[in-house]
Design a protein around this motif. Structure first.
Motif, PDB file in Angstrom:
ATOM      1  N   ASN A   1       0.828  -1.215   0.000  1.00 30.35           N
ATOM      2  CA  ASN A   1       0.000   0.000   0.000  1.00 30.35           C
ATOM      3  C   ASN A   1       0.859   1.261   0.000  1.00 30.35           C
ATOM      4  O   ASN A   1       0.501   2.272  -0.601  1.00 30.35           O
ATOM      5  N   MET A   2       1.973   1.189   0.697  1.00 33.07           N
ATOM      6  CA  MET A   2       2.849   2.353   0.772  1.00 33.07           C
ATOM      7  C   MET A   2       3.367   2.701  -0.620  1.00 33.07           C
ATOM      8  O   MET A   2       3.453   3.870  -0.989  1.00 33.07           O
ATOM      9  N   GLU A   3       3.701   1.682  -1.392  1.00 36.13           N
ATOM     10  CA  GLU A   3       4.137   1.923  -2.777  1.00 36.13           C
ATOM     11  C   GLU A   3       2.992   2.517  -3.589  1.00 36.13           C
ATOM     12  O   GLU A   3       3.168   3.474  -4.335  1.00 36.13           O
ATOM     13  N   THR A   4       1.820   1.917  -3.424  1.00 36.12           N
ATOM     14  CA  THR A   4       0.653   2.384  -4.178  1.00 36.12           C
ATOM     15  C   THR A   4       0.371   3.862  -3.905  1.00 36.12           C
ATOM     16  O   THR A   4      -0.007   4.612  -4.806  1.00 36.12           O
ATOM     17  N   ALA A   5       0.574   4.271  -2.662  1.00 33.90           N
ATOM     18  CA  ALA A   5       0.272   5.655  -2.267  1.00 33.90           C
ATOM     19  C   ALA A   5       1.120   6.671  -3.030  1.00 33.90           C
ATOM     20  O   ALA A   5       0.779   7.845  -3.091  1.00 33.90           O
ATOM     21  N   HIS A   6       2.228   6.201  -3.623  1.00 37.88           N
ATOM     22  CA  HIS A   6       3.087   7.130  -4.358  1.00 37.88           C
ATOM     23  C   HIS A   6       2.542   7.508  -5.718  1.00 37.88           C
ATOM     24  O   HIS A   6       2.913   8.523  -6.293  1.00 37.88           O
ATOM     25  N   LYS A   7       1.661   6.674  -6.268  1.00 36.34           N
ATOM     26  CA  LYS A   7       1.233   6.879  -7.644  1.00 36.34           C
ATOM     27  C   LYS A   7       0.477   8.194  -7.782  1.00 36.34           C
ATOM     28  O   LYS A   7      -0.196   8.635  -6.854  1.00 36.34           O
ATOM     29  N   ARG A   8       0.615   8.766  -8.952  1.00 46.56           N
ATOM     30  CA  ARG A   8      -0.049  10.036  -9.215  1.00 46.56           C
ATOM     31  C   ARG A   8      -1.552   9.884  -8.981  1.00 46.56           C
ATOM     32  O   ARG A   8      -2.168   8.967  -9.495  1.00 46.56           O
ATOM     33  N   ASP A   9      -2.099  10.759  -8.157  1.00 42.56           N
ATOM     34  CA  ASP A   9      -3.524  10.753  -7.832  1.00 42.56           C
ATOM     35  C   ASP A   9      -4.011   9.407  -7.272  1.00 42.56           C
ATOM     36  O   ASP A   9      -5.143   8.993  -7.508  1.00 42.56           O
ATOM     37  N   ALA A  10      -3.158   8.764  -6.500  1.00 42.45           N
ATOM     38  CA  ALA A  10      -3.516   7.470  -5.900  1.00 42.45           C
ATOM     39  C   ALA A  10      -4.810   7.580  -5.099  1.00 42.45           C
ATOM     40  O   ALA A  10      -5.589   6.631  -5.024  1.00 42.45           O
ATOM     41  N   VAL A  11      -5.017   8.727  -4.511  1.00 42.69           N
ATOM     42  CA  VAL A  11      -6.198   8.906  -3.666  1.00 42.69           C
ATOM     43  C   VAL A  11      -7.485   8.597  -4.427  1.00 42.69           C
ATOM     44  O   VAL A  11      -8.438   8.059  -3.862  1.00 42.69           O
ATOM     45  N   LEU A  12      -7.507   8.898  -5.728  1.00 44.35           N
ATOM     46  CA  LEU A  12      -8.721   8.625  -6.501  1.00 44.35           C
ATOM     47  C   LEU A  12      -8.561   7.442  -7.460  1.00 44.35           C
ATOM     48  O   LEU A  12      -9.542   6.782  -7.798  1.00 44.35           O
ATOM     49  N   GLN A  13      -7.338   7.189  -7.886  1.00 46.62           N
ATOM     50  CA  GLN A  13      -7.154   6.226  -8.983  1.00 46.62           C
ATOM     51  C   GLN A  13      -6.774   4.817  -8.525  1.00 46.62           C
ATOM     52  O   GLN A  13      -6.844   3.891  -9.315  1.00 46.62           O
ATOM     53  N   GLU A  14      -6.309   4.688  -7.288  1.00 49.35           N
ATOM     54  CA  GLU A  14      -5.748   3.403  -6.885  1.00 49.35           C
ATOM     55  C   GLU A  14      -6.614   2.703  -5.842  1.00 49.35           C
ATOM     56  O   GLU A  14      -7.479   3.308  -5.228  1.00 49.35           O
ATOM     57  N   LYS A  15      -6.310   1.421  -5.652  1.00 50.40           N
ATOM     58  CA  LYS A  15      -6.968   0.655  -4.599  1.00 50.40           C
ATOM     59  C   LYS A  15      -5.933   0.147  -3.609  1.00 50.40           C
ATOM     60  O   LYS A  15      -4.803  -0.153  -3.989  1.00 50.40           O
ATOM     61  N   PHE A  16      -6.350   0.049  -2.379  1.00 45.71           N
ATOM     62  CA  PHE A  16      -5.450  -0.314  -1.285  1.00 45.71           C
ATOM     63  C   PHE A  16      -5.982  -1.544  -0.559  1.00 45.71           C
ATOM     64  O   PHE A  16      -7.195  -1.681  -0.366  1.00 45.71           O
ATOM     65  N   TRP A  17      -5.082  -2.396  -0.111  1.00 49.34           N
ATOM     66  CA  TRP A  17      -5.499  -3.538   0.704  1.00 49.34           C
ATOM     67  C   TRP A  17      -6.031  -3.012   2.032  1.00 49.34           C
ATOM     68  O   TRP A  17      -5.390  -2.181   2.679  1.00 49.34           O
ATOM     69  N   PHE A  18      -7.208  -3.492   2.400  1.00 53.76           N
ATOM     70  CA  PHE A  18      -7.763  -3.032   3.670  1.00 53.76           C
ATOM     71  C   PHE A  18      -8.630  -4.132   4.274  1.00 53.76           C
ATOM     72  O   PHE A  18      -9.218  -4.938   3.551  1.00 53.76           O
ATOM     73  N   ARG A  19      -8.705  -4.123   5.581  1.00 53.25           N
ATOM     74  CA  ARG A  19      -9.471  -5.170   6.264  1.00 53.25           C
ATOM     75  C   ARG A  19     -10.968  -4.981   6.032  1.00 53.25           C
ATOM     76  O   ARG A  19     -11.489  -3.877   6.173  1.00 53.25           O
ATOM     77  N   ARG A  20     -11.644  -6.077   5.688  1.00 53.87           N
ATOM     78  CA  ARG A  20     -13.085  -5.999   5.404  1.00 53.87           C
ATOM     79  C   ARG A  20     -13.906  -5.724   6.657  1.00 53.87           C
ATOM     80  O   ARG A  20     -14.820  -4.915   6.649  1.00 53.87           O
ATOM     81  N   ASN A  21     -13.621  -6.476   7.690  1.00 49.96           N
ATOM     82  CA  ASN A  21     -14.465  -6.411   8.885  1.00 49.96           C
ATOM     83  C   ASN A  21     -13.650  -5.928  10.078  1.00 49.96           C
ATOM     84  O   ASN A  21     -12.842  -6.661  10.624  1.00 49.96           O
ATOM     85  N   LEU A  22     -13.902  -4.686  10.448  1.00 46.35           N
ATOM     86  CA  LEU A  22     -13.112  -4.081  11.526  1.00 46.35           C
ATOM     87  C   LEU A  22     -13.570  -4.545  12.900  1.00 46.35           C
ATOM     88  O   LEU A  22     -12.927  -4.277  13.904  1.00 46.35           O
ATOM     89  N   PHE A  23     -14.714  -5.214  12.917  1.00 48.05           N
ATOM     90  CA  PHE A  23     -15.293  -5.613  14.210  1.00 48.05           C
ATOM     91  C   PHE A  23     -15.032  -7.067  14.550  1.00 48.05           C
ATOM     92  O   PHE A  23     -15.582  -7.588  15.507  1.00 48.05           O
ATOM     93  N   SER A  24     -14.236  -7.725  13.746  1.00 48.39           N
ATOM     94  CA  SER A  24     -14.039  -9.153  14.013  1.00 48.39           C
ATOM     95  C   SER A  24     -13.341  -9.332  15.350  1.00 48.39           C
ATOM     96  O   SER A  24     -12.398  -8.626  15.680  1.00 48.39           O
ATOM     97  N   SER A  25     -13.832 -10.233  16.112  1.00 49.15           N
ATOM     98  CA  SER A  25     -13.299 -10.407  17.456  1.00 49.15           C
ATOM     99  C   SER A  25     -12.167 -11.420  17.429  1.00 49.15           C
ATOM    100  O   SER A  25     -11.722 -11.862  16.392  1.00 49.15           O
ATOM    101  N   ARG A  26     -11.733 -11.784  18.610  1.00 43.12           N
ATOM    102  CA  ARG A  26     -10.559 -12.640  18.707  1.00 43.12           C
ATOM    103  C   ARG A  26     -10.785 -13.972  17.999  1.00 43.12           C
ATOM    104  O   ARG A  26     -11.816 -14.595  18.161  1.00 43.12           O
TER     105      ARG A  26
END
Ligand code: ADP
Ligand code: MG
Ligand code: MG
Ligand code: MG
Ligand code: MG
Ligand code: MG
Length: 673
Positions: free
Chosen positions: A494-519
């Protein structure tokens, strides 16, 4: 940052012989702090920001804007000003709230670049929501105080990098010829760095350890009239003053890259950092881990660095350039030669995204860790023998694979266990995107976590917005017990991806689907926990399931989805809706809530594209300038007008007049704020 006491700084070949000594003492000091502070409890939830400025010399009548090298004089003027020694009353914040009590005066710090300045609040901020509203006025006050101690034609500006640093000709005030013995740069003079012995030694020893100059190559932006393949026209292949002048003849400056060759090109960049104090070490370790996957997202959202050395770049952020500018790895460590003299291959620069998680959170699955993490096994064993747990020992044994770069001879005489200097020597030159800060030896500060990836923003409104957002996110993480874990190598990606021109709108980042998952409890249904109130409800639509493959836990998302949530049928609630639902669940008065809404609104709009990042705004400013010839060149004239516009924005903000009607696309950057 605090500067080390003056002493005899060792040149590299000699420093190298003492490296092991520093590490050994550093580990002893670390164990001392650890044993003293691991039981600390109930430290207050405090936090503080750091804002870095470039100082420029600008006048409407002069053809050029220059970097002012008067850092030392400005800091001296600030220190000598007796009226500043006391408390100050911050101006009212935009909503009209005026803090009741007075504030300790802000603190100004030196930085690597002799054209830089850093300012922090006079005391860390508390957790009270009202206090969040004091951040923006305090930032404005800091800038005003800084300006008051400069010459009339000097300005503190918050661009990440000076667009024409290192361009041919004159770009500093005063001007110094290149090149000097410390940096050996063909583009910038040694005088560009803070003259305190620590800084030139840092630069020289990094170069010397590496065996050649640093290579800061940034892909150039290819415009209609950019010659292709592009050869950096500012590179001189015929210099023979230093052995390092041969670097460019040996391939250091490839086609289609802007070529830079000195630490100043990276460490001369400005950023916005936030430090949080946790109530105890367990909470600190959790915050470190949970904020870690947010780093690249906030880097992309705050993108502000589209120009280097007078050329438009094809990247939007500063991160990798700083990484390369302090990369001291040898050819063996880089894997270019078989290991012979060095101990290991090291995949990343000492300035890089962080490489491991540190919490003992049961939700941290083994699969999230990097199996190839390089550590020093002896150091790890010493830490384990000293009582530290495996995970934290691994973290420090990773930081301690590095050599100390700046060593003062005098410090190696007696080991002082009431100090942390040797530990800090290694710790503070591991510039990762999160930093886990143990309590200093000599006072009662707690365990702290620093969030370091954000780019500095042009206005204090924006800097306050991002600071406050990070504080709120941290509160949400702790109160909803959110889980952001993804494999740490995905954070790197993701850190590499963030460098791309206009990454904020043009790119996708790996992110956790479910933030509420328990132990995870293997085999049994792991289920989900519920947030205390609405807003996060969509996150619960996933049925409870037994723990599955790690790959099912995350997916690629846009920054807009991460920040604002997925569309109706999507599962991901979005960070801003989570912040809103957190604010709903606590007592915030209406006035405060309105102010916070301004900040959240800025971030929401940056994420959904309604507003531009500074990187985009700067690009558009250059492209729209009549002096721009569509050849990627940012001329003196364009540079001057760009900085002039930034100064104008700052003057507007200082007067509290808002940003409307400034022209040049400013409304796309700052909206109707
Ligand atoms: P560094 O440059 O090493 O990151 P600085 O001293 O420049 O450190 O900045 C650290 C930030 O941490 C400042 O904003 C400061 O106000 C803040 N801070 C200081 N003490 C604490 C504390 N106990 N808890 C949280 N933040 C703190
Ligand atoms: Mg600092
Ligand atoms: Mg610092
Ligand atoms: Mg700094
Ligand atoms: Mg910096
Ligand atoms: Mg810092």
């Amino acid at each position: 940052m605090g500067l080390l006491a003056l002493g005899t700084a060792l040149d590299w070949p000699e420093a190298k012989t003492r490296a092991h000594h520093v590490r050994a003492w550093g580990i002893k000091q670390l164990l001392e702090i650890w044993n003293k502070a691991k039981v600390k409890e109930r430290d207050a939830m405090l936090w503080g920001d750091e804002v870095e400025y470039l100082v420029v010399t600008y006048s409407k009548d002069e053809p050029k804007v220059l970097l002012s090298l008067r850092q030392a004089d400005i800091l001296a003027a600030l220190a000598d000003d007796k009226t500043l020694a006391k408390e100050v009353t911050p101006p009212a914040s935009p909503g009209g709230t005026k803090p009741k009590e007075k504030y300790p005066s802000p603190v100004f710090h030196p930085e690597f670049g002799r054209f830089m300045l850093e300012a922090t609040p006079g005391k860390p901020w508390g957790i009270d929501f009202k206090e969040l509203l004091h951040v923006e006025p305090d930032m404005k006050l800091r800038r005003a105080i800084a300006k008051d101690h400069m010459l009339p034609n000097e300005y503190p500006i918050t661009l990440t990098t000076f667009p024409r640093i290192g361009s041919p000709g004159v770009f500093t005030d005063p001007h110094y010829p290149v090149s000097g013995p410390k940096l050996r740069s063909q583009f910038v003079p040694d005088e560009i760095a803070n003259p305190h012995i620590r800084f030139p030694t840092l630069a020289a020893n990094i170069r010397s350890r590496r065996g050649r100059k640093v290579q800061v190559n940034v892909p150039v932006f290819r415009d209609e009239n950019t010659p292709w393949p592009w050869k950096d026209p500012t590179v001189n292949y015929d210099l023979h003053n230093w052995p390092e002048d041969g670097d460019v003849r040996n391939g250091a400056a490839p086609d289609n890259f802007i070529h830079m060759d000195a630490m100043a090109f990276g460490m001369g960049s400005c950023c916005l950092q936030i430090t949080f104090q946790a109530k105890n070490i367990t909470e600190g370790r959790k915050m470190y881990d949970q904020l870690s996957p947010l780093g690249p997202i906030l880097l992309a959202l705050t993108a502000a660095t589209p120009i280097y050395k007078g050329f438009l770049a094809d990247t939007d952020v500063r991160w990798n350039q700083i990484s390369k500018a302090v990369d001291d790895r040898t050819a063996e460590e880089l894997g270019e030669k078989p290991l012979q003299n060095d101990r290991w291959r090291i995949p990343k620069s000492r300035y890089a995204s962080n490489s491991t998680y540190i919490s003992e959170d049961p939700r941290l699955r083994e699969e999230y860790l990097d199996p190839n993490l390089v550590i020093d096994p002896e150091i790890k064993q010493q830490l384990l023998d000293g009582g530290m747990d495996d995970r934290l020992a691994t973290h420090f044994a990773h930081l301690f694979i590095r050599d100390p770069i700046v060593i003062f001879n005098e410090d190696l005489e007696v080991l002082d266990l009431s100090k942390t200097d040797h530990f800090e020597n290694i710790q503070s030159t591991n510039w990762q995107h999160m930093r886990f800060k143990p309590p200093p030896a000599d006072n009662n500060i707690g365990w702290r976590v620093e969030f370091r990836p954000m780019e500095i923003q042009i206005t204090d409104f924006e800097n306050a917005a991002f600071s406050v957002f990070m504080v709120l996110i941290t509160r949400v993480i702790l109160s909803f017990d959110l889980n952001f874990y993804i494999p740490i190598t995905k954070v790197d990606e993701n850190m590499e991806t963030a460098h791309k021109r206009d990454a904020v709108l043009q790119e996708k980042f790996w992110f956790r689907r479910n933030l509420f998952s328990s132990r995870p409890s293997r085999g049994s249904g792991s289920g989900t926990t519920t947030p205390r109130s609405g807003g996060g409800s969509r996150a619960n639509s996933r049925p409870p399931s037994p723990i599955g493959p790690v790959e099912d836990e995350y997916k690629l998302m846009t920054v807009n989805e991460i920040i604002n949530g997925e569309d109706d049928d999507g599962e991901f609630p979005g960070l801003i809706p989570l912040v809103e639902s957190y604010l709903d669940s606590v007592n915030v008065d209406v006035a405060t809530r309105c102010q916070l809404a301004r900040y959240l609104d800025l971030i929401r709009k940056r994420a959904n594209g309604e507003l531009w990042t500074a990187a985009k705004w700067i690009r558009e400013f250059v492209k729209g300038h009549e002096g721009y010839e569509k050849d990627s060149v940012v001329s003196e004239e364009v540079n001057k007008d760009l900085v002039g516009k930034v100064i104008e924005i700052g003057e507007r903000e200082a007067k509290g007049e808002g940003f409307r009607g400034l022209g040049a696309g400013v409304e796309k950057l700052l909206g109707g704020f």
